[in-house]
Design a protein around this motif. Structure first.
Motif, PDB file in Angstrom:
ATOM      1  N   THR A   8      41.428  36.550  43.640  1.00 36.46           N
ATOM      2  CA  THR A   8      41.349  37.136  42.288  1.00 36.46           C
ATOM      3  C   THR A   8      41.225  38.656  42.325  1.00 36.46           C
ATOM      4  OG1 THR A   8      38.966  36.788  42.286  1.00 36.46           O
ATOM      5  CG2 THR A   8      40.319  35.060  41.270  1.00 36.46           C
ATOM      6  N   GLY A   9      41.094  39.230  43.532  1.00 33.98           N
ATOM      7  CA  GLY A   9      41.031  40.687  43.623  1.00 33.98           C
ATOM      8  C   GLY A   9      41.214  41.132  45.058  1.00 33.98           C
ATOM      9  N   THR A  10      41.842  42.296  45.236  1.00 33.90           N
ATOM     10  CA  THR A  10      42.012  42.840  46.592  1.00 33.90           C
ATOM     11  C   THR A  10      41.494  44.284  46.618  1.00 33.90           C
ATOM     12  OG1 THR A  10      44.209  43.802  46.214  1.00 33.90           O
ATOM     13  CG2 THR A  10      44.141  41.487  46.912  1.00 33.90           C
ATOM     14  N   ALA A  69      37.638  45.413  45.868  1.00 36.89           N
ATOM     15  CA  ALA A  69      38.112  44.051  45.589  1.00 36.89           C
ATOM     16  C   ALA A  69      37.319  43.429  44.438  1.00 36.89           C
ATOM     17  CB  ALA A  69      38.004  43.188  46.842  1.00 36.89           C
ATOM     18  N   LEU A  70      35.996  43.671  44.406  1.00 37.81           N
ATOM     19  CA  LEU A  70      35.155  43.162  43.315  1.00 37.81           C
ATOM     20  C   LEU A  70      35.581  43.770  41.981  1.00 37.81           C
ATOM     21  CD1 LEU A  70      31.693  43.288  45.131  1.00 37.81           C
ATOM     22  CD2 LEU A  70      32.770  41.214  44.234  1.00 37.81           C
ATOM     23  N   ASP A  71      35.866  45.083  41.983  1.00 36.97           N
ATOM     24  CA  ASP A  71      36.354  45.764  40.769  1.00 36.97           C
ATOM     25  C   ASP A  71      37.644  45.118  40.287  1.00 36.97           C
ATOM     26  OD1 ASP A  71      34.383  47.578  40.538  1.00 36.97           O
ATOM     27  OD2 ASP A  71      35.549  49.323  41.221  1.00 36.97           O
ATOM     28  N   ARG A 139      31.543  29.184  45.843  1.00 31.45           N
ATOM     29  CA  ARG A 139      32.415  29.283  44.649  1.00 31.45           C
ATOM     30  C   ARG A 139      33.124  30.624  44.572  1.00 31.45           C
ATOM     31  NH1 ARG A 139      29.446  26.834  39.476  1.00 31.45           N
ATOM     32  NH2 ARG A 139      31.608  26.892  38.822  1.00 31.45           N
ATOM     33  N   LYS A 140      32.435  31.678  45.019  1.00 31.25           N
ATOM     34  CA  LYS A 140      33.017  33.015  44.916  1.00 31.25           C
ATOM     35  C   LYS A 140      32.732  33.753  46.225  1.00 31.25           C
ATOM     36  CE  LYS A 140      32.162  33.161  39.924  1.00 31.25           C
ATOM     37  NZ  LYS A 140      33.485  32.788  39.457  1.00 31.25           N
ATOM     38  N   ALA A 141      33.784  33.960  47.013  1.00 34.98           N
ATOM     39  CA  ALA A 141      33.599  34.531  48.358  1.00 34.98           C
ATOM     40  C   ALA A 141      34.228  35.913  48.473  1.00 34.98           C
ATOM     41  CB  ALA A 141      34.230  33.599  49.393  1.00 34.98           C
ATOM     42  N   LEU A 142      33.605  36.724  49.310  1.00 37.36           N
ATOM     43  CA  LEU A 142      34.219  37.976  49.736  1.00 37.36           C
ATOM     44  C   LEU A 142      34.690  37.756  51.158  1.00 37.36           C
ATOM     45  CD1 LEU A 142      31.882  40.957  48.736  1.00 37.36           C
ATOM     46  CD2 LEU A 142      34.362  40.871  48.406  1.00 37.36           C
ATOM     47  N   VAL A 143      35.980  37.957  51.400  1.00 38.46           N
ATOM     48  CA  VAL A 143      36.528  37.820  52.757  1.00 38.46           C
ATOM     49  C   VAL A 143      37.073  39.191  53.150  1.00 38.46           C
ATOM     50  CG1 VAL A 143      38.100  36.558  54.247  1.00 38.46           C
ATOM     51  CG2 VAL A 143      37.147  35.434  52.227  1.00 38.46           C
ATOM     52  N   ILE A 144      36.528  39.712  54.240  1.00 37.10           N
ATOM     53  CA  ILE A 144      36.762  41.114  54.590  1.00 37.10           C
ATOM     54  C   ILE A 144      37.230  41.208  56.033  1.00 37.10           C
ATOM     55  CG2 ILE A 144      35.577  43.357  54.878  1.00 37.10           C
ATOM     56  CD1 ILE A 144      33.462  41.998  52.813  1.00 37.10           C
ATOM     57  N   VAL A 172      38.591  38.973  47.108  1.00 40.90           N
ATOM     58  CA  VAL A 172      37.658  38.038  46.470  1.00 40.90           C
ATOM     59  C   VAL A 172      38.412  36.725  46.340  1.00 40.90           C
ATOM     60  CG1 VAL A 172      36.380  37.477  44.375  1.00 40.90           C
ATOM     61  CG2 VAL A 172      36.412  39.835  45.217  1.00 40.90           C
ATOM     62  N   LEU A 173      37.806  35.652  46.848  1.00 37.87           N
ATOM     63  CA  LEU A 173      38.420  34.316  46.802  1.00 37.87           C
ATOM     64  C   LEU A 173      37.533  33.444  45.923  1.00 37.87           C
ATOM     65  CD1 LEU A 173      40.859  32.865  48.287  1.00 37.87           C
ATOM     66  CD2 LEU A 173      39.126  31.862  49.767  1.00 37.87           C
ATOM     67  N   GLU A 174      38.130  32.929  44.837  1.00 42.29           N
ATOM     68  CA  GLU A 174      37.300  32.167  43.886  1.00 42.29           C
ATOM     69  C   GLU A 174      37.791  30.737  43.719  1.00 42.29           C
ATOM     70  OE1 GLU A 174      35.832  34.011  40.251  1.00 42.29           O
ATOM     71  OE2 GLU A 174      37.000  35.794  40.758  1.00 42.29           O
TER      72      GLU A 174
END
Ligand code: UT7
Length: 325
Positions: A8-10, A69-71, A139-144, A172-174
Motif C-alpha cells: 500500500t506504500g513504497t 513508505a508510511l506516508d 496485519r500491517k507490516a513494514l518490509v525494509i 508497507v504490506l497490508e
C-alpha cells in the motif's frame, strides 16, 4: 474470507554523498588501484553509487525509507504490527537493525527482526511478511531492505569495490481481501558459500577472519542468470500466469548484463525492465525496494500492474515474488 497481502506504500532513501565512477577511479588511483569509468560502465552498467557517512547505519537509512513508505500508505507508524529488515550490514551484532529502527520510528511492542539472505534478503522478507499476514499473525507490516555495503568493501580490490553502494527501500504490506502478492519461490544452496562472502566473525573481543567482501564475480554471474530464470518461471507457474502477464521485471540490481540476460530469457522487452543499477550500484537487499520505489515515483509502475521481483546473492540464495501492485 481468504486473506491476502498487498503493498500500500513504497519509500526509499539514499545517503546524500553520490560518487561517480570518475570520482571513485580518482580516489582509487591515489591508492595505486587502476580502474576507469569506461570499464565499470561496460562491464556492469554502473555510473554512480551513494556512500553513507561513517556514523550512519542501516537502521538510519531504513528508518528514512520506512517513513516515506508510511506516508505513501497514509498510515501512522503506530499501526504497524510487524517490522522485517533485510540486511547483511546491520548496526550491531545484536540486537537486530529492525529493533533499533522500530525505536527510531517511535513505536514499541510489535514484532521486529532481521532477515539475512544477502542480495535475496528483500524477496525473502516480503515472502515471510506475506505468509505472516495470510495466516493472521500480522496485519500491517513494514518490509525494509537497508544496506551500508561501503563498510565491508575492500578498497584495494578493484574487482569488487566499484560495484556496491549504500541505500534503503521499504514497503508497507497490508492485509487485503484481494491479492496482492500472488506467489513466491525461495531457494538456497550453501555449497556456494565461498563465491560471495564476508569471511569474518567476532570472537573473544576480536575480529577473526577477513571482515571484507570477497567475490568470484564470474562464478556468481553464471549461477545468477540460470537461477533468476528458473525462479521466475516457478513463481509464474505457482500463480497460474505466464511471462506475458508481467508488466514490470524488477530484478536485483547487480549488473545490467545479468538483468538484460534474465529479461531476454523470459522473452520480455527491455522496456519492461526497471533499471536503477546505473545510479545506485549494487545495494544488495536494498536494491529491489529502491528500484520499485523509483519506478513508482517516476509514474512507471502503476496501481494494478503485475510485478516480478527477483533476488540473487550470497549464500547462494535466490528467489522471486510475483505481485499485483
Ligand atoms: O549482488 C550479488 C550478485 N553479484 C553479482 O551478480 C556480480 C556478478 N558478477 C559480475 O557482475 C561480473 O563478473 C563482474 C562485474 C564482477 C566482473 O565482470 P567480468 O566481465 O566477469 O570481468 P572479469 O572478472 O572477467 O575481468 C575482466 C578483466 C580482468 O583483467 P584480465 O584478466 O582480462 O587482464 C580483470 O582484472 O577486467 C579486470 N578488472 C578490472 N579492470 C578495471 C576487474 N575489475 C576491474 C576494474 N577496473 N574495476
Amino acid at each position: 474470507m481468504t486473506r491476502y497481502s498487498r503493498i500500500t506504500g513504497t519509500g526509499s532513501y539514499l545517503p546524500p554523498r553520490r560518487v561517480t565512477n570518475a570520482e571513485l577511479a580518482a580516489e582509487l588511483s591515489g591508492r595505486g588501484i587502476e580502474t576507469s569509468d569506461e570499464w565499470i560502465v561496460e562491464r556492469t552498467g554502473i555510473r554512480a553509487r551513494h556512500f553513507a557517512a561513517p556514523d550512519v547505519t542501516a537502521s538510519d537509512l531504513g528508518a528514512q525509507a520506512a517513513r516515506q513508505a508510511l506516508d505513501a500508505a497514509g498510515l501512522p507508524a503506530s499501526q504497524i504490527d510487524l517490522i522485517i529488515v533485510a540486511t547483511s550490514t546491520p548496526d550491531m551484532v545484536f540486537p537486530s537493525a529492525a529493533c533499533i529502527l522500530q525505536n527510531k520510528l517511535g513505536i514499541a511492542g510489535c514484532a521486529a527482526f532481521d532477515v539475512q539472505a544477502v542480495c535475496s534478503g528483500f524477496v525473502y522478507a516480503l515472502t515471510i511478511a506475506d505468509s505472516m499476514i495470510r495466516c493472521g499473525a500480522a496485519r500491517k507490516a513494514l518490509v525494509i531492505g537497508s544496506e551500508v555495503f561501503s563498510r565491508i568493501l575492500d578498497f584495494d580490490d578493484r574487482t569488487t569495490c566499484v560495484l556496491f553502494g549504500d541505500g534503503a527501500g521499504a514497503v508497507v504490506l497490508e492485509e487485503s481481501d484481494t491479492p496482492g502478492i500472488l506467489a513466491s519461490d525461495l531457494h538456497a544452496d550453501g555449497k556456494h558459500v565461498g563465491i560471495l562472502c564476508v569471511p569474518g566473525s567476532v570472537s573473544g573481543g576480536k575480529v577473526t577472519g577477513t571482515p571484507l567482501l570477497k567475490m568470484d564475480g564470474q562464478a556468481v554471474f553464471k549461477l545468477a542468470v540460470g537461477v533468476l530464470e528458473s525462479a521466475a518461471r516457478a513463481t509464474l507457474a505457482k500463480a497460474g500466469k505466464t511471462e506475458a502477464d508481467i508488466d514490470w521485471l524488477i530484478p536485483h540490481q547487480a549488473n545490467i548484463r545479468i538483468m538484460q540476460g534474465t529479461a531476454k530469457k523470459l522473452k520480455l522487452p527491455m522496456e519492461k525492465l526497471v533499471v536503477t543499477v546505473d545510479q545506485h550500484g549494487n545495494t544488495s537487499a536494498a536494491s529491489i525496494p529502491l528500484a520499485l520505489d523509483a519506478a513508482v515515483r517516476a509514474g512507471n509502475v502503476k496501481k494494478g500492474d503485475t510485478l516480478m521481483l527477483e533476488g540473487v546473492g550470497g549464500g547462494f540464495t535466490w528467489g522471486a515474488v510475483l505481485l499485483d501492485f
